[in-house]
Structures are given as structure tokens and as C-alpha cells.
Design a protein around this motif. Structure first.
Motif, PDB file in Angstrom:
ATOM      1  N   GLY A 257      11.597  -0.335  13.346  1.00 60.52           N
ATOM      2  CA  GLY A 257      10.701  -1.361  12.840  1.00 60.52           C
ATOM      3  C   GLY A 257      10.604  -1.393  11.333  1.00 60.52           C
ATOM      4  N   ALA A 258      11.173  -0.393  10.653  1.00 59.39           N
ATOM      5  CA  ALA A 258      11.091  -0.347   9.191  1.00 59.39           C
ATOM      6  C   ALA A 258      12.181   0.574   8.656  1.00 59.39           C
ATOM      7  N   VAL A 259      12.559   0.339   7.388  1.00 53.94           N
ATOM      8  CA  VAL A 259      13.552   1.166   6.702  1.00 53.94           C
ATOM      9  C   VAL A 259      13.036   1.449   5.294  1.00 53.94           C
ATOM     10  N   VAL A 260      13.141   2.705   4.870  1.00 52.02           N
ATOM     11  CA  VAL A 260      12.760   3.110   3.516  1.00 52.02           C
ATOM     12  C   VAL A 260      13.981   3.719   2.829  1.00 52.02           C
ATOM     13  N   HIS A 261      14.251   3.251   1.612  1.00 53.20           N
ATOM     14  CA  HIS A 261      15.335   3.819   0.802  1.00 53.20           C
ATOM     15  C   HIS A 261      14.761   4.176  -0.560  1.00 53.20           C
ATOM     16  N   LEU A 262      14.846   5.450  -0.939  1.00 50.28           N
ATOM     17  CA  LEU A 262      14.328   5.918  -2.220  1.00 50.28           C
ATOM     18  C   LEU A 262      15.428   6.583  -3.041  1.00 50.28           C
ATOM     19  N   HIS A 263      15.131   6.776  -4.331  1.00 54.30           N
ATOM     20  CA  HIS A 263      15.967   7.583  -5.207  1.00 54.30           C
ATOM     21  C   HIS A 263      15.183   8.845  -5.572  1.00 54.30           C
ATOM     22  N   SER A 264      14.545   9.450  -4.590  1.00 53.82           N
ATOM     23  CA  SER A 264      13.654  10.589  -4.811  1.00 53.82           C
ATOM     24  C   SER A 264      14.418  11.786  -5.386  1.00 53.82           C
TER      25      SER A 264
ATOM     26  N   LEU B 127       0.823  -1.209   0.000  1.00 54.40           N
ATOM     27  CA  LEU B 127       0.000   0.000   0.000  1.00 54.40           C
ATOM     28  C   LEU B 127       0.861   1.265   0.000  1.00 54.40           C
ATOM     29  N   LEU B 128       1.836   1.331   0.907  1.00 51.42           N
ATOM     30  CA  LEU B 128       2.653   2.541   1.015  1.00 51.42           C
ATOM     31  C   LEU B 128       3.653   2.643  -0.132  1.00 51.42           C
ATOM     32  N   GLY B 129       4.138   1.508  -0.623  1.00 55.14           N
ATOM     33  CA  GLY B 129       5.005   1.528  -1.796  1.00 55.14           C
ATOM     34  C   GLY B 129       4.294   2.126  -2.994  1.00 55.14           C
ATOM     35  N   LYS B 130       3.051   1.702  -3.237  1.00 54.95           N
ATOM     36  CA  LYS B 130       2.280   2.238  -4.368  1.00 54.95           C
ATOM     37  C   LYS B 130       1.972   3.717  -4.161  1.00 54.95           C
ATOM     38  N   SER B 131       1.670   4.105  -2.929  1.00 59.05           N
ATOM     39  CA  SER B 131       1.391   5.513  -2.648  1.00 59.05           C
ATOM     40  C   SER B 131       2.594   6.390  -3.006  1.00 59.05           C
ATOM     41  N   MET B 132       3.779   5.979  -2.600  1.00 61.99           N
ATOM     42  CA  MET B 132       4.978   6.761  -2.912  1.00 61.99           C
ATOM     43  C   MET B 132       5.264   6.760  -4.411  1.00 61.99           C
ATOM     44  N   TYR B 133       5.057   5.611  -5.050  1.00 64.22           N
ATOM     45  CA  TYR B 133       5.284   5.522  -6.499  1.00 64.22           C
ATOM     46  C   TYR B 133       4.313   6.425  -7.250  1.00 64.22           C
TER      47      TYR B 133
ATOM     48  N   SER C  53      10.167   3.863  13.704  1.00 67.00           N
ATOM     49  CA  SER C  53       9.659   2.903  14.676  1.00 67.00           C
ATOM     50  C   SER C  53       8.721   1.895  14.021  1.00 67.00           C
ATOM     51  N   ASP C  54       8.045   2.326  12.950  1.00 65.21           N
ATOM     52  CA  ASP C  54       7.235   1.431  12.134  1.00 65.21           C
ATOM     53  C   ASP C  54       7.261   1.976  10.709  1.00 65.21           C
ATOM     54  N   LEU C  55       6.563   1.302   9.800  1.00 60.61           N
ATOM     55  CA  LEU C  55       6.641   1.699   8.397  1.00 60.61           C
ATOM     56  C   LEU C  55       6.054   3.087   8.167  1.00 60.61           C
ATOM     57  N   HIS C  56       4.955   3.407   8.825  1.00 60.90           N
ATOM     58  CA  HIS C  56       4.356   4.736   8.640  1.00 60.90           C
ATOM     59  C   HIS C  56       5.313   5.835   9.093  1.00 60.90           C
ATOM     60  N   ALA C  57       6.004   5.632  10.206  1.00 62.70           N
ATOM     61  CA  ALA C  57       6.959   6.632  10.695  1.00 62.70           C
ATOM     62  C   ALA C  57       8.118   6.797   9.719  1.00 62.70           C
ATOM     63  N   ALA C  58       8.614   5.695   9.171  1.00 60.83           N
ATOM     64  CA  ALA C  58       9.722   5.768   8.215  1.00 60.83           C
ATOM     65  C   ALA C  58       9.303   6.489   6.939  1.00 60.83           C
TER      66      ALA C  58
END
Length: 211
Positions: free
Chosen positions: A88-95, A12-18, A166-171
Motif C-alpha cells: 500500500g505504500a513505498v518509501v525511498h530514502l537516502h538515509s 506528517l510522516l515525511g516531516k517526521s523522518m526529515y 502494507s500501508d505507509l506506517h508499515a513502510a
């Protein structure tokens, strides 16, 4: 949150960012901590077209357990989790705007972006610049490890942001705040502008613990 729900949240969050242009093509990766290992988006996958059943699952030695083969950045994520056990989560983008900032000359490598807004100070704080290494290079993961004990967010030179939460939403929230601030900075940096004062930043950090 059980594993199936975590898988759905990644999709869900991957598609939202995409869909909002924060990532493109097959770039970027997302991971989430589980009780018995961790989930990671597969190698070459688009964050806009993830399948929850095909997400990679790994153990805490970085071994592939199930799902499609993991992103080549797996060791980068693992280093963050090992150094930041509360994450609890890590996000890495090429924004786009964050990458643009990462290639500017005369950056302060210890703190790349100024505190333009209160929410940047609260959600990101001090942002170090990690020297360039090729994607997937073990040296990149070790460089991230050296920074991650003190920083939950960092900017990889010529590459993009890495943010733990701390979780995916926070990241995701912190990653989006970083990208918005990078865009503001690029709009402003050729002009005189005001940043938050050091005492204002300190007050925000006392009031709002970093995620």
C-alpha cells in the motif's frame, strides 16, 4: 482511508523522518496506493516541507494526473506496486547509515545486513543489494522490479533503501528499522559480534508475517 487523509499522512510522516535526520534537502520520496491511482512526492521536494494539495497523482501507467510534477523515481515506485499488489505504500530514502553500508566492499549482495536484532528480522528480513544505476534511469526501475517480487525491502548501491509496506506506517517502520540496523552494523562490523541464529530468524518469520 480516503485520499485527503492519505495526503495528510504522507506530509506528517515525511516531516517526521526529515526532522529526525532520516532524509535531508530534497532527497527521498514517498508514495501511497489509492483506489484510482497513487500519490507520490513531487520532484525536488523536501520531505520536511510537503504540501498535501501539491502531491503528484499518477495512474497505473505512470501518467501524471494532477499536482506538481512527480519525482524522477516514479518508475521505481511503480515497479514495486506492479510486482507487489499487496503493498500500500513505498518509501525511498537516502538515509546516511544505509547509504554508507551500500558502498562497503565485500558485502553479500543477496543479503546485505546480518540479523542483529529480532525486529530487523521481523520487519526487513533478507535485504538484497541492487546494482548501481543513475537516479531516474529506467534500468534502475527494472532492476528494482526483478528483486521486488521476492523482497519488500532492498538497498540501492550508492543510493539508499527502498521499502514497501502494507500501508505507509508499515513502510516507514521497516525503513527506520533498516536504518537503525545499518547504524548498528557500522558500529560493530570491525569487532566480533553475534547475530541471531538461522533457526531464530526462521522462527521470527513464522511468527510475524512480513508487511
Amino acid at each position: 482511508m480516503n485520499e485527503n487523509k492519505q495526503r495528510e499522512e504522507i506530509v506528517l510522516l515525511g516531516k517526521s523522518m526529515y526532522d529526525r535526520g532520516l532524509t535531508h534537502g530534497g532527497t527521498g520520496n514517498i508514495s501511497v496506493r489509492l483506489e484510482d491511482g497513487w500519490l507520490l512526492t513531487p520532484t525536488g521536494s523536501s520531505l520536511g516541507r510537503l504540501d498535501p494539495a501539491r502531491l503528484s497523482k499518477l495512474d497505473w501507467q505512470g501518467r501524471h494526473i494532477s499536482g506538481d510534477l512527480p519525482s524522477k523515481e516514479a518508475m521505481l515506485h511503480l515497479a514495486m506496486y506492479q510486482e507487489r499488489p499487496v503493498s500500500g505504500a513505498v518509501v525511498h530514502l537516502h538515509s546516511t547509515h544505509s547509504v554508507a553500508v551500500s558502498v562497503l566492499d565485500d558485502l553479500d549482495p543477496e543479503d546485505v545486513l546480518p540479523a542483529i536484532t529480532a525486529y530487523y528480522a521481523m520487519r526487513v528480513g533478507k535485504l538484497p543489494l541492487v546494482p548501481y544505476y543513475a537516479p531516474g534511469d529506467p534500468a534502475l526501475a527494472e532492476a528494482v522490479r526483478r528483486f521486488s517480487s521476492q523482497h519488500h525491502a532492498m538497498l540501492l548501491a550508492h543510493h539508499g533503501p527502498v521499502v514497501a509496506g502494507s500501508d505507509l506506517h508499515a513502510a516507514v517502520d521497516a525503513t527506520e528499522e533498516l536504518e537503525a540496523t545499518a547504524q548498528l552494523f557500522l558500529l560493530l562490523f570491525q569487532h566480533k559480534f553475534r547475530t541471531l541464529k538461522s533457526e531464530q530468524v526462521a522462527d521470527l518469520q513464522r511468527r510475524f508475517a512480513k508487511r
